[in-house]
Scaffold this motif. Structure first.
Motif, mmCIF file in Angstrom:
data_model
loop_
_atom_site.group_PDB
_atom_site.id
_atom_site.type_symbol
_atom_site.label_atom_id
_atom_site.label_comp_id
_atom_site.label_asym_id
_atom_site.label_seq_id
_atom_site.Cartn_x
_atom_site.Cartn_y
_atom_site.Cartn_z
ATOM 1 N N ILE A 1 13.544 0.241 -11.409
ATOM 2 C CA ILE A 1 14.477 0.498 -10.307
ATOM 3 C C ILE A 1 15.355 1.702 -10.628
ATOM 4 O O ILE A 1 15.563 2.591 -9.794
ATOM 5 C CB ILE A 1 15.342 -0.748 -10.039
ATOM 6 N N ASN A 2 15.866 1.730 -11.865
ATOM 7 C CA ASN A 2 16.766 2.823 -12.248
ATOM 8 C C ASN A 2 16.062 4.171 -12.255
ATOM 9 O O ASN A 2 16.646 5.198 -11.883
ATOM 10 C CB ASN A 2 17.357 2.541 -13.643
ATOM 11 N N GLU A 3 14.784 4.190 -12.688
ATOM 12 C CA GLU A 3 14.055 5.448 -12.803
ATOM 13 C C GLU A 3 13.474 5.919 -11.468
ATOM 14 O O GLU A 3 12.944 7.022 -11.374
ATOM 15 C CB GLU A 3 12.913 5.301 -13.814
ATOM 16 N N VAL B 1 0.826 -1.218 0.000
ATOM 17 C CA VAL B 1 0.000 0.000 0.000
ATOM 18 C C VAL B 1 0.855 1.260 0.000
ATOM 19 O O VAL B 1 0.374 2.334 -0.392
ATOM 20 C CB VAL B 1 -0.974 0.027 1.194
ATOM 21 N N LEU B 2 2.107 1.147 0.417
ATOM 22 C CA LEU B 2 2.973 2.329 0.458
ATOM 23 C C LEU B 2 3.940 2.425 -0.716
ATOM 24 O O LEU B 2 4.732 3.369 -0.771
ATOM 25 C CB LEU B 2 3.773 2.344 1.773
ATOM 26 N N VAL B 3 3.903 1.475 -1.632
ATOM 27 C CA VAL B 3 4.767 1.592 -2.814
ATOM 28 C C VAL B 3 4.476 2.924 -3.498
ATOM 29 O O VAL B 3 3.320 3.238 -3.792
ATOM 30 C CB VAL B 3 4.529 0.422 -3.787
ATOM 31 N N PRO B 4 5.482 3.739 -3.736
ATOM 32 C CA PRO B 4 5.256 5.110 -4.227
ATOM 33 C C PRO B 4 4.529 5.180 -5.560
ATOM 34 O O PRO B 4 4.583 4.266 -6.367
ATOM 35 C CB PRO B 4 6.682 5.673 -4.349
ATOM 36 N N LYS C 1 10.964 -10.111 -23.630
ATOM 37 C CA LYS C 1 12.321 -9.584 -23.464
ATOM 38 C C LYS C 1 12.288 -8.121 -23.048
ATOM 39 O O LYS C 1 13.002 -7.704 -22.128
ATOM 40 C CB LYS C 1 13.096 -9.750 -24.771
ATOM 41 N N GLN C 2 11.428 -7.339 -23.709
ATOM 42 C CA GLN C 2 11.335 -5.916 -23.386
ATOM 43 C C GLN C 2 10.746 -5.701 -22.002
ATOM 44 O O GLN C 2 11.094 -4.743 -21.308
ATOM 45 C CB GLN C 2 10.473 -5.214 -24.437
ATOM 46 N N THR C 3 9.860 -6.611 -21.573
ATOM 47 C CA THR C 3 9.258 -6.494 -20.240
ATOM 48 C C THR C 3 10.315 -6.594 -19.151
ATOM 49 O O THR C 3 10.271 -5.861 -18.158
ATOM 50 C CB THR C 3 8.191 -7.585 -20.039
ATOM 51 N N VAL C 4 11.266 -7.490 -19.327
ATOM 52 C CA VAL C 4 12.355 -7.620 -18.352
ATOM 53 C C VAL C 4 13.156 -6.324 -18.293
ATOM 54 O O VAL C 4 13.527 -5.845 -17.214
ATOM 55 C CB VAL C 4 13.262 -8.812 -18.709
ATOM 56 N N VAL C 5 13.412 -5.736 -19.467
ATOM 57 C CA VAL C 5 14.145 -4.465 -19.523
ATOM 58 C C VAL C 5 13.366 -3.378 -18.790
ATOM 59 O O VAL C 5 13.925 -2.604 -18.006
ATOM 60 C CB VAL C 5 14.402 -4.051 -20.989
ATOM 61 N N VAL C 6 12.057 -3.321 -19.032
ATOM 62 C CA VAL C 6 11.212 -2.314 -18.387
ATOM 63 C C VAL C 6 11.177 -2.522 -16.877
ATOM 64 O O VAL C 6 11.227 -1.566 -16.096
ATOM 65 C CB VAL C 6 9.785 -2.356 -18.973
ATOM 66 N N LEU C 7 11.111 -3.788 -16.450
ATOM 67 C CA LEU C 7 11.063 -4.089 -15.021
ATOM 68 C C LEU C 7 12.318 -3.604 -14.314
ATOM 69 O O LEU C 7 12.261 -3.005 -13.240
ATOM 70 C CB LEU C 7 10.879 -5.588 -14.808
#
Length: 565
Positions: A260-262, A115-118, A250-256
């Protein structure tokens, strides 16, 4: 059967989850104005064409949900979404506790992190209201399934099916539908007395087959949507697949990983940290007071020691990762991968947010010693709380400044027929990198009582071909964008400048910060005053000022859009 004291324990944990959700997000209710696509939805509703919109996007069932809220104050919609997300915490707590057999304290920490995930705030708008309902009913369907597995009934199975159908209305949860038969399989696996894996697997397969509706509903719903509700018209390509499944995975893994990076985008400025810390401390003190008063075992666990056996936690982690991938996959497939920067795109992270707490806590269970796990979870939850209060602060600021811009421009309105290039140089007021969409500017500049229209576009929508950066003034690329919007949308009144006819001039309007943005408590105070007085909020001095220059468009202007000679 739980004892009365056990049930009371669960109720107290659920109460804390509701409190945490409301404490993190409640000031969003103060933003009593449309944002993003809400302007367009309300225009469709006012014009009586909202039904046609949802026919074109192939979602007629959503019309009945959106219509009542499209004609009420924006704060009513926000309050409804806040209520639904507040109720999600207890549902997730119940799901985690019963499916994993974790202790109540472990299930609580997993639900609290969820519930607190930004950035849940990005979904507190009219256009994302269906996501709030879908999220709630999907979680409710799992809770009802868990209860029905204990005490089967026809009414229970029918209730589960109805909740799933409501959840599927946004399509996102179709990809998570496999979780339902998995819950059935886990329950059957545990109930089978035989110690052999083959017998347990056979019983799990039989249990799933006895609940065939859980397998059929997603496929039948998707097929029915495609056959009976095809997209057409302006939205003919709405949610069309843009790539194959293999490329999308493949792109989903990149987005996931990029999530974290963003995430650094969420970090507040150092000058805001003191007040944010004070606000978070107040919430934490109230939270701890209630936990101590109720004698909640936040750091205790009644789980047996597992020693070196990590299989259950590794399985939970694998399921969490699978849920995260499936949460993002549909958006990647249709070419709309979510991202933090830009804010509006974070609406696509709805399903990811629902499973992220479980994934995070599963990772903590695998990587953090048991004795420090509650402390690590508490620190992470406190950090999430600070980020949420910061995001809330920035959204309230954005809304306050937007109202001030509207008042300034309505006091000195542009000449009818003017095309406007809006230079957003007040970026410290815009929340998380968002910018004014062209239709948002249209409604800010074209009040209902003004018959003649103007057309505006933000410089954040136009790249300078010579530099690859946003334009910094009137150049041919800016004129081309304005002409493009005029030709494409002047006959679509829902975008706010229907019937526009150019007078041959372009006004460059610069939005400039007039002061440092108000801190948290000043901004919330201004928002509360605005809500109570039903009028504009005032701060110590104006937040923004405008500078305007007008020049003629290049070449001859041919009505209505100055296209060509």
């Amino acid at each position: 059967m739980f004892s009365g004291s056990k049930q009371n324990l669960h109720l107290k944990f659920c109460s804390l989850l509701v409190f945490a959700t409301v404490a993190a997000y409640w000031p969003i209710v103060l933003i009593n104005q449309p944002l993003w696509d809400d302007w367009v939805l309300r225009a469709y509703s006012d014009a009586g064409t909202l039904w046609e919109l949802y026919r074109q996007v192939g979602a007629r069932e959503l019309f009945w949900l959106i219509k009542p809220f499209a004609s009420t104050a924006p704060s009513v919609c926000v309050a409804t979404e806040l209520l639904l997300y507040a109720l999600l915490g207890p549902l997730i707590y119940t799901i985690v506790r019963k499916t994993t057999l974790w202790s109540p304290s472990d299930a609580f920490w997993a639900a609290l992190l969820t519930v607190l995930v930004p950035l849940n705030q990005a979904r507190f708008v009219l256009s994302t209201l269906p996501y709030a309902f879908s999220s709630f009913f999907f979680a409710l369907s799992i809770v009802l399934l868990l209860r029905d597995l204990e005490k089967p009934s026809i009414i229970g199975r029918l209730s589960i099916a109805i909740c799933l159908l409501v959840a599927f209305t946004t399509n996102s949860f179709l990809v998570l539908a496999w979780l339902m038969p998995l819950v059935v399989a886990i329950d059957a696996w545990r109930s089978e007395a035989s110690p052999t894996y083959s017998d347990k697997a056979r019983e799990a397969f039989k249990a799933i087959s006895r609940r065939g509706e859980l397998l059929l509903l997603p496929a039948v719903y998707w097929l029915a949507k495609k056959v009976f509700e095809p997209t057409y018209g302006l939205y003919a390509d709405y949610n069309k697949f843009q790539m194959g499944l293999a490329s999308a995975l493949k792109q989903t893994v990149v987005v996931l990983v990029s999530q974290i990076n963003e995430a650094t985008t969420l970090l507040p400025s150092s000058s805001d940290v003191p007040e944010l810390s004070v606000a978070a401390a107040i919430v934490i003190v109230i939270f701890l007071f209630a936990a101590l008063r109720w004698k909640l075992p936040l750091g205790a666990s009644d789980e047996p020691a597992r020693g070196a056996a990590r299989t259950p936690d590794m399985l939970a982690m694998a399921i969490g990762l699978a849920l995260a991938v499936c949460s993002l996959l549909p958006y990647v497939l249709v070419g709309k991968p979510p991202r933090f920067h830009g804010l509006w795109e974070t609406r696509h992270q709805t399903t990811l947010m629902l499973v992220s707490g479980f994934l995070i806590y599963s990772a903590l269970r695998l990587s953090v010693p048991r004795r420090v796990l509650p402390a690590a979870s508490a620190v992470l939850a406190a950090f999430f709380l600070i980020l949420n209060i910061s995001v809330t602060h920035r959204l309230v600021l954005d809304a306050l400044e937007t109202r001030e811009i509207s008042r300034l421009l309505n006091a000195q309105p542009p000449t009818p027929g003017t095309m406007m290039l809006v230079m957003e140089e007040d970026r410290n007021y815009r929340a998380l990198g968002r910018f004014f969409a062209f239709y948002e500017l249209s409604y800010l500049l074209n009040p209902d009582d003004r018959e003649d229209r103007v057309l505006a576009v933000s410089n954040r929508e136009i790249l300078d071909p010579s530099t690859g950066t946003y334009v910094t003034g009137k150049i041919p690329a800016a004129e081309s964008k304005l002409i493009q919007y005029c030709e494409k949308f002047r006959s679509a009144p829902q975008y706010g400048f229907g019937g526009f006819v150019s007078n041959g001039n372009i006004e460059t309007l610069r939005l400039l910060s007039n002061r440092e943005p108000p801190r948290l408590f000043e901004a919330i105070g201004a928002g509360i005053r605005s809500a109570l007085e039903a009028g504009p909020a005032s701060t110590s001095r104006p937040m923004v000022r405008v500078e305007r220059t007008t020049s003629a468009m290049e070449g001859a202007c041919r009505s209505p859009c100055c296209a060509g000679d």
